[in-house]
Scaffold this active site. Structure first.
Site, PDB file in Angstrom:
ATOM      1  N   ASP A  31     -23.708  14.614  12.143  1.00 14.37           N
ATOM      2  CA  ASP A  31     -22.624  14.893  12.761  1.00 14.37           C
ATOM      3  C   ASP A  31     -21.714  13.776  12.626  1.00 14.37           C
ATOM      4  O   ASP A  31     -20.749  13.970  12.648  1.00 14.37           O
ATOM      5  CB  ASP A  31     -22.945  15.602  14.451  1.00 14.37           C
ATOM      6  CG  ASP A  31     -23.243  17.156  13.762  1.00 14.37           C
ATOM      7  OD1 ASP A  31     -22.595  17.868  13.243  1.00 14.37           O
ATOM      8  OD2 ASP A  31     -23.207  17.846  14.874  1.00 14.37           O
ATOM      9  N   HIS A  35     -12.314  11.376   3.702  1.00 14.23           N
ATOM     10  CA  HIS A  35     -11.910  12.185   5.641  1.00 14.23           C
ATOM     11  C   HIS A  35     -12.139  13.260   4.453  1.00 14.23           C
ATOM     12  O   HIS A  35     -12.102  14.215   4.228  1.00 14.23           O
ATOM     13  CB  HIS A  35     -10.675  11.650   5.356  1.00 14.23           C
ATOM     14  CG  HIS A  35     -11.249   9.665   6.316  1.00 14.23           C
ATOM     15  ND1 HIS A  35      -9.770   8.982   5.580  1.00 14.23           N
ATOM     16  CD2 HIS A  35     -11.913   9.275   6.401  1.00 14.23           C
ATOM     17  CE1 HIS A  35     -10.306   7.457   5.897  1.00 14.23           C
ATOM     18  NE2 HIS A  35     -11.459   7.866   5.995  1.00 14.23           N
ATOM     19  N   TYR A  82     -15.384  -4.926   7.700  1.00 14.81           N
ATOM     20  CA  TYR A  82     -13.420  -4.048   7.689  1.00 14.81           C
ATOM     21  C   TYR A  82     -13.065  -4.288   9.030  1.00 14.81           C
ATOM     22  O   TYR A  82     -11.888  -4.918   9.199  1.00 14.81           O
ATOM     23  CB  TYR A  82     -13.170  -2.563   7.459  1.00 14.81           C
ATOM     24  CG  TYR A  82     -12.128  -2.166   7.823  1.00 14.81           C
ATOM     25  CD1 TYR A  82     -11.841  -2.049   6.024  1.00 14.81           C
ATOM     26  CD2 TYR A  82     -12.075  -1.021   8.187  1.00 14.81           C
ATOM     27  CE1 TYR A  82     -10.150  -2.130   6.506  1.00 14.81           C
ATOM     28  CE2 TYR A  82     -11.054   0.191   9.168  1.00 14.81           C
ATOM     29  CZ  TYR A  82      -9.818  -0.922   7.629  1.00 14.81           C
ATOM     30  OH  TYR A  82      -8.796  -0.015   7.852  1.00 14.81           O
ATOM     31  N   GLY A 124      -0.360   4.994  -1.227  1.00 14.36           N
ATOM     32  CA  GLY A 124      -1.282   5.362  -0.708  1.00 14.36           C
ATOM     33  C   GLY A 124      -0.878   6.930   0.463  1.00 14.36           C
ATOM     34  O   GLY A 124       0.469   7.143   0.707  1.00 14.36           O
ATOM     35  N   LYS A 174     -13.203  21.260  -1.062  1.00 13.38           N
ATOM     36  CA  LYS A 174     -14.709  21.970  -1.404  1.00 13.38           C
ATOM     37  C   LYS A 174     -13.979  23.372  -1.294  1.00 13.38           C
ATOM     38  O   LYS A 174     -14.787  24.110  -1.582  1.00 13.38           O
ATOM     39  CB  LYS A 174     -15.422  21.460  -0.217  1.00 13.38           C
ATOM     40  CG  LYS A 174     -16.588  20.282  -0.047  1.00 13.38           C
ATOM     41  CD  LYS A 174     -16.918  20.215   0.622  1.00 13.38           C
ATOM     42  CE  LYS A 174     -18.495  18.978   0.599  1.00 13.38           C
ATOM     43  NZ  LYS A 174     -19.493  19.080   1.251  1.00 13.38           N
ATOM     44  N   ASN A 192      -7.365  10.207  13.362  1.00 14.89           N
ATOM     45  CA  ASN A 192      -7.396  10.344  11.754  1.00 14.89           C
ATOM     46  C   ASN A 192      -6.179  11.233  10.687  1.00 14.89           C
ATOM     47  O   ASN A 192      -5.832  12.521  11.332  1.00 14.89           O
ATOM     48  CB  ASN A 192      -8.455  12.152  12.189  1.00 14.89           C
ATOM     49  CG  ASN A 192      -9.767  11.615  12.400  1.00 14.89           C
ATOM     50  OD1 ASN A 192     -10.679  11.071  12.149  1.00 14.89           O
ATOM     51  ND2 ASN A 192      -9.571  11.716  13.859  1.00 14.89           N
ATOM     52  N   GLY A 249       0.645  -1.722   0.065  1.00 17.21           N
ATOM     53  CA  GLY A 249      -0.091  -0.074   0.377  1.00 17.21           C
ATOM     54  C   GLY A 249       1.008   1.571  -0.339  1.00 17.21           C
ATOM     55  O   GLY A 249       0.169   2.244   0.593  1.00 17.21           O
ATOM     56  N   GLY A 250       2.148   1.452  -0.381  1.00 18.20           N
ATOM     57  CA  GLY A 250       2.847   2.507  -0.784  1.00 18.20           C
ATOM     58  C   GLY A 250       2.721   3.004  -1.408  1.00 18.20           C
ATOM     59  O   GLY A 250       3.279   4.492  -1.375  1.00 18.20           O
TER      60      GLY A 250
END
Length: 319
Positions: free
Chosen positions: A275, A184, A141, A15, A192, A170, A12-13
């Site tokens: 939320d 995320h 997951y 990302g 945005k 996070n 996964g190098g």
């Protein structure tokens, strides 16, 4: 006599976290006698034992950091629980067994705070991982990820393998996924805000902005992952996070992105939208005890660097 060359393979190098580790080992954590090999899904299908064994035969790693996973947002987790379980279990099983077969000296796997029990007390710590079921929305997951912790201990007890895992909070930073609907909080806000500034429109944020989160700059995680690989030798997982005192509201995160983007328009909080969880506070007491002098990047500095990277690499960024 010089140390033999270590070959560190990172699955996964390509990302967010893989790129942060690459930054660390080419910069502040650079060390002689280490060769780092960053693997993406183009190099091997880790769901296949044959493909995984071929990769290990080719690379001949002495150490492995396992980041590869099938991940997705809420919709993906809700609709594809079976695939989320099967793909992740197959990947993890193949990587772990190949690490045993090929006599890899150390395996570090990456877990997630979303795999902790849904009903819990805060702050959460490493001992609470299996104290109840995860949230039903991502059970496939989450259970696949939890099994890494179970198997780390089994491999250690039965085969003496040095397998461990980390649980980051996070993460944000360069090379994130900036998809408007399936990303995320911070990368989504960044994209945005970029579009609102470009189009001269208001920035609309989902929810009230009140929930709290511990945001960690990916470059800090990159440095910590290298430390875990080199120094942390226990099958027990370790949470990698900023402290509880560094928890900030989504509104403060929005303010940080707005400042970094130099956005002068209106910011609207759409309180008709949910939320999500109010807080998911994790304790970094274990990390602080083992690494008391570690300096985390201040939030505004990290956000500024991340926003600058996104603006500069807008055309090629994942979105």
């Amino acid at each position: 006599m010089s140390e033999p060359m270590a070959v560190v393979m990172v699955t996964g190098g390509s990302g967010l976290v893989g790129k942060a580790i690459e930054w660390a080992v080419n910069g502040p954590c650079k060390k002689e006698n280490e060769r780092w090999v960053f693997i993406s899904s183009k190099d091997a299908d880790l769901r296949s034992r044959e493909s995984t064994e071929a990769l290990f035969t080719k690379v001949k790693p002495t150490h492995v950091i396992h980041l590869a996973a099938r991940v997705g947002g809420l919709f993906m987790n809700l609709k594809h629980k079976v695939e989320m379980w099967r793909d992740n279990v197959n990947m993890n099983d193949n990587v772990m067994e190949c690490c045993r077969i090929f006599k890899v000296k150390k395996l570090v796997s990456c877990l997630s705070t979303c795999i902790f029990p849904d009903k819990t007390t805060y702050p959460i710590d490493e001992t609470m991982l299996h104290n109840g079921p995860p949230h039903s929305s991502n059970v496939g997951y989450a259970m696949a990820k939890r099994m890494i912790d179970v198997l780390n201990k089994c491999y250690n007890e039965q085969h003496g393998c040095n397998f461990t895992s980390v649980i980051p909070t996070n993460i944000y930073g360069p090379y994130d996924n900036y998809h408007l609907d399936d990303s995320h909080v911070l990368p989504g806000l960044t994209h945005k805000c970029y579009l609102a500034k470009k189009n001269g429109t208001a920035l609309t944020v989902m929810g009230s902005g009140k929930p709290l989160r511990q945001f960690m700059y990916s470059h800090d995680l990159g440095r910590l992952m290298v430390w875990v690989l080199r120094e942390y030798d226990s099958p027990e997982p370790i949470i990698l996070s900023v402290g509880e005192q560094d928890e900030i509201s989504i509104k403060e995160a929005v303010d940080g992105v707005v400042k970094a983007m130099d956005f002068k328009g209106e910011v609207i909080f759409d309180t008709n939208k949910a939320d999500g969880q109010f807080k998911k506070t994790a304790s970094n007491a274990k990390l602080s005890k083992l690494l008391p002098d570690f300096q985390f990047t201040p939030f505004q500095q990290g956000v500024q660097e991340s926003v600058d990277w996104f603006v500069k690499n807008y055309d090629s960024a994942r979105k």
